[in-house]
Write an enzyme that holds these catalytic residues in place. Structure first.
Site, PDB file in Angstrom:
ATOM      1  CE  LYS A 102      -3.794  -2.544   2.093  1.00  0.00           C
ATOM      2  NZ  LYS A 102      -4.941  -2.521   3.033  1.00  0.00           N
TER       3      LYS A 102
ATOM      4  CD  GLU B 234      -6.818   0.052   1.388  1.00  0.00           C
ATOM      5  OE1 GLU B 234      -6.712  -0.507   2.489  1.00  0.00           O
ATOM      6  OE2 GLU B 234      -5.856   0.223   0.616  1.00  0.00           O
TER       7      GLU B 234
ATOM      8  CD  GLU C 149      -7.924  -7.576  -0.321  1.00  0.00           C
ATOM      9  OE1 GLU C 149      -6.884  -7.792   0.323  1.00  0.00           O
ATOM     10  OE2 GLU C 149      -8.148  -6.504  -0.897  1.00  0.00           O
TER      11      GLU C 149
ATOM     12  N   GLY D  15      -7.545  -4.558   7.473  1.00  0.00           N
ATOM     13  CA  GLY D  15      -6.887  -3.644   8.396  1.00  0.00           C
ATOM     14  C   GLY D  15      -7.584  -3.472   9.731  1.00  0.00           C
TER      15      GLY D  15
ATOM     16  CB  SER E  96      -7.043  -8.881   9.345  1.00  0.00           C
ATOM     17  OG  SER E  96      -7.472  -7.533   9.381  1.00  0.00           O
TER      18      SER E  96
END
Length: 288
Positions: A46, A131, A199, A205, A245
């Site tokens: 990222k 994201e 995901e 996260g 995660s």
């Protein structure tokens, strides 16, 4: 019907168990399952790192042992790709970009094209990460077109799909995932260089991880979707990897699930020893 991978790795498609206010989906999923492709682990760095930390991470990764039958890619920020390409052990790791433009070169300030990545020697790209969907407004259709263009330019594509907690709680999970997959199916003609990354947004996260049963249920459903729309031969070879995660403590149990063909790792990919352990968790499914 899709072939079974092995008798020692039974297909688990039972209704999932709840975890930290994340409800299971409703009903049992009855599918024939398993892929027969090489276990795949991607490290998504990222927007993290500095010259010093990237140097340290590369050294840690190079010092680790990765099963030969496991395919591993690392995805640094664009600004560090050259350093990583020059110093990361290419016998163990390949590179992936974190995004690319929807079309070819041109007057698109701030973008990087798939053609430029291919020209520079970057073989993979991550597309459709939640994201980018949430922060940059990328729609299902945009992700589908980006994926098609990147494949045409010669890249392999790690295409991300996943639902939010609200969508799961509201009973819209399958509708959301089907729409994300359909946008890919509508645009992609050759799936031989595609990896699908499931995901769940609520697990990225947050430290909350889907239970192995929850993850297996969704992976099996995604494979059944591909079998229906693309044929059993494609679904059997398609790698569907899990992200959310994933770390060195939970990877082993997740890796044993029949339809989990690897991982897309976020935070733990910034820790060399932890990422190496996650790669090693695929040893049982490693292929030459």
């Amino acid at each position: 019907m899709l072939a079974k991978r092995s008798a020692t790795l039974p297909c688990r498609s039972a209704a999932a168990k709840p975890v930290v206010r994340v409800p299971a989906s409703r009903g049992r999923l009855q599918v024939a399952c398993s892929s027969h492709a090489k276990f795949f682990v991607g490290g998504n760095w990222k927007c993290n790192g500095s010259v010093a930390s990237v140097r340290t991470l590369v050294d840690e990764l190079n010092a680790g042992s990765v099963p030969k039958g496991v395919e591993v890619v690392c995805s640094p920020p664009y600004i560090y790709i050259d350093y990583v390409m020059q110093h990361l052990d290419a016998q163990k790791f390949a590179l992936a970009a974190q995004n690319c433009w929807i079309s070819g070169n041109g007057a698109f300030t701030g973008e990087v094209s798939a053609e430029q990545l291919a020209d520079f020697g970057v073989p993979w790209v991550i597309l459709g990460h939640s994201e980018r969907r949430a922060l940059c407004g990328e729609t299902n259709e945009v992700v589908g077109k980006k994926s098609s263009h990147a494949l045409a330019a010669g890249l392999g594509v790690i295409a991300c799909v996943g639902e939010t907690l609200e969508q799961r709680n509201g009973g819209a999970m399958w509708t959301v995932l089907d729409a994300q997959m359909k946008a890919l199916v509508d645009e992609i003609k050759d799936w031989s260089k595609v990896v699908v990354a499931y995901e769940p947004v609520w697990a990225i996260g947050t430290g909350v991880v889907a239970t192995p049963e929850q993850a297996q249920e969704v992976h099996a459903r995604l494979r059944a979707f591909c079998a229906k729309h693309l044929g059993a031969a494609v679904a059997d070879k398609l790698r569907i990897i899990y992200g959310g995660s994933v770390n060195d403590a939970n990877c082993a149990e997740l890796a044993l699930q029949e339809d989990i063909d690897g991982f897309l790792v976020g935070g733990a990919s910034l820790k060399g020893p932890a990422f190496i352990k996650i790669c090693q968790s695929g040893a049982a499914k490693a292929q030459p």
